[in-house]
Enzyme design. Structure first.
Site, PDB file in Angstrom:
ATOM      1  N   ASP A  65       0.860  -1.169   0.000  1.00  0.00           N
ATOM      2  CA  ASP A  65       0.000   0.000   0.000  1.00  0.00           C
ATOM      3  C   ASP A  65       0.913   1.241   0.000  1.00  0.00           C
ATOM      4  O   ASP A  65       1.434   1.618  -1.041  1.00  0.00           O
ATOM      5  CB  ASP A  65      -0.893  -0.108   1.249  1.00  0.00           C
ATOM      6  N   LEU A  93       6.946  -2.861   3.919  1.00  0.00           N
ATOM      7  CA  LEU A  93       7.943  -3.651   3.194  1.00  0.00           C
ATOM      8  C   LEU A  93       9.301  -2.969   3.178  1.00  0.00           C
ATOM      9  O   LEU A  93      10.336  -3.627   3.275  1.00  0.00           O
ATOM     10  CB  LEU A  93       7.459  -3.920   1.766  1.00  0.00           C
ATOM     11  N   LYS A  95      -1.234  -1.352  -4.540  1.00  0.00           N
ATOM     12  CA  LYS A  95      -2.033  -0.150  -4.812  1.00  0.00           C
ATOM     13  C   LYS A  95      -1.059   0.976  -5.156  1.00  0.00           C
ATOM     14  O   LYS A  95      -0.636   1.729  -4.284  1.00  0.00           O
ATOM     15  CB  LYS A  95      -2.811   0.272  -3.551  1.00  0.00           C
TER      16      LYS A  95
END
Ligand code: IMP
Ligand code: MG
Length: 187
Positions: free
Chosen positions: A108, A113, A136
């Site tokens: 997102d 991450l 996204k």
């Protein structure tokens, strides 16, 4: 037919067959890319990545092991990650010298991450690559190079296939868009 999730489901974004077909394709790509890997490790980011990992690994036709890591964002419960991430459960084993593939449910903002990548790179793996079922792109705040991606999706809150709606409905075989108005009306 109504189900416990029905009131919160605005639409099915990716049905089960679409997901399974793509997971199989990703498994084939990973198999091809890691032909020469000697000590491949799939690292699943809990909890959202768990259903994706277990389906994906059935299609990864090179010897590999699996491990798990859990992280949390401060201010958990919020629907958006804050960028303040910490490890709540670490890997069982050392990854130095190994080919590591991170298996994530969705990218997102990219903060989660990015933090995990920073932590794992410092442990000197032979390689570190990223496999995410969903992304996204319109929400990205930190750039992440995704090596294997299932689907790009619009800026909508989704659930099912590992992704939760307030910790529930991870078991659904499809990915659905949350009806936020119905959810807020309930809370
Ligand atoms: P990021 O740090 O903003 O990239 O957020 C990544 C994490 O937020 C994912 O691993 C998910 O756990 C969660 N997340 C982001 N978007 C969604 C969504 O639409 N549904 C469910 N969880 C989501
Ligand atoms: Mg996640």
């Amino acid at each position: 037919m109504t189900h416990p999730y029905s009131p919160y489901l605005a639409e099915i974004l990716l049905d089960s067959e679409t997901v399974q077909t793509r997971v199989q394709e990703l498994g084939a790509q990973i198999t091809e890319s890691y032909q020469d890997a000697r000590n491949l490790l799939l690292v699943c980011i809990l909890k959202g990545g768990v259903m994706f990992l277990t389906d994906l690994m059935r299609h990864v036709d090179v010897p590999h092991s699996i491990d798990f890591m859990a992280v949390s964002s401060y201010g958990a419960g919020a629907r958006r990650s804050t960028g303040h991430v910490r490890i709540v459960m670490d890997l069982e084993r050392d990854i130095s010298g190994r080919d590591v593939l991170l298996v994530e449910d969705i990218i997102d903002s990219g903060h989660t991450l990015s933090y995990i990548i920073g932590q794992l790179k410092a442990r000197n793996p032979h390689s570190l690559r990223i496999c995410s079922l969903l992304s996204k792109p319109s929400r990205r705040e930190v750039d992440i190079a995704i090596d294997f991606l299932g689907f790009e999706i619009p800026d909508k809150f989704v659930f099912g296939y590992g992704l939760d709606l307030d910790e529930k409905f991870r078991n659904l075989p499809f990915i659905g868009v949350v009806d936020l108005a119905a959810l807020d009306g309930k809370n």
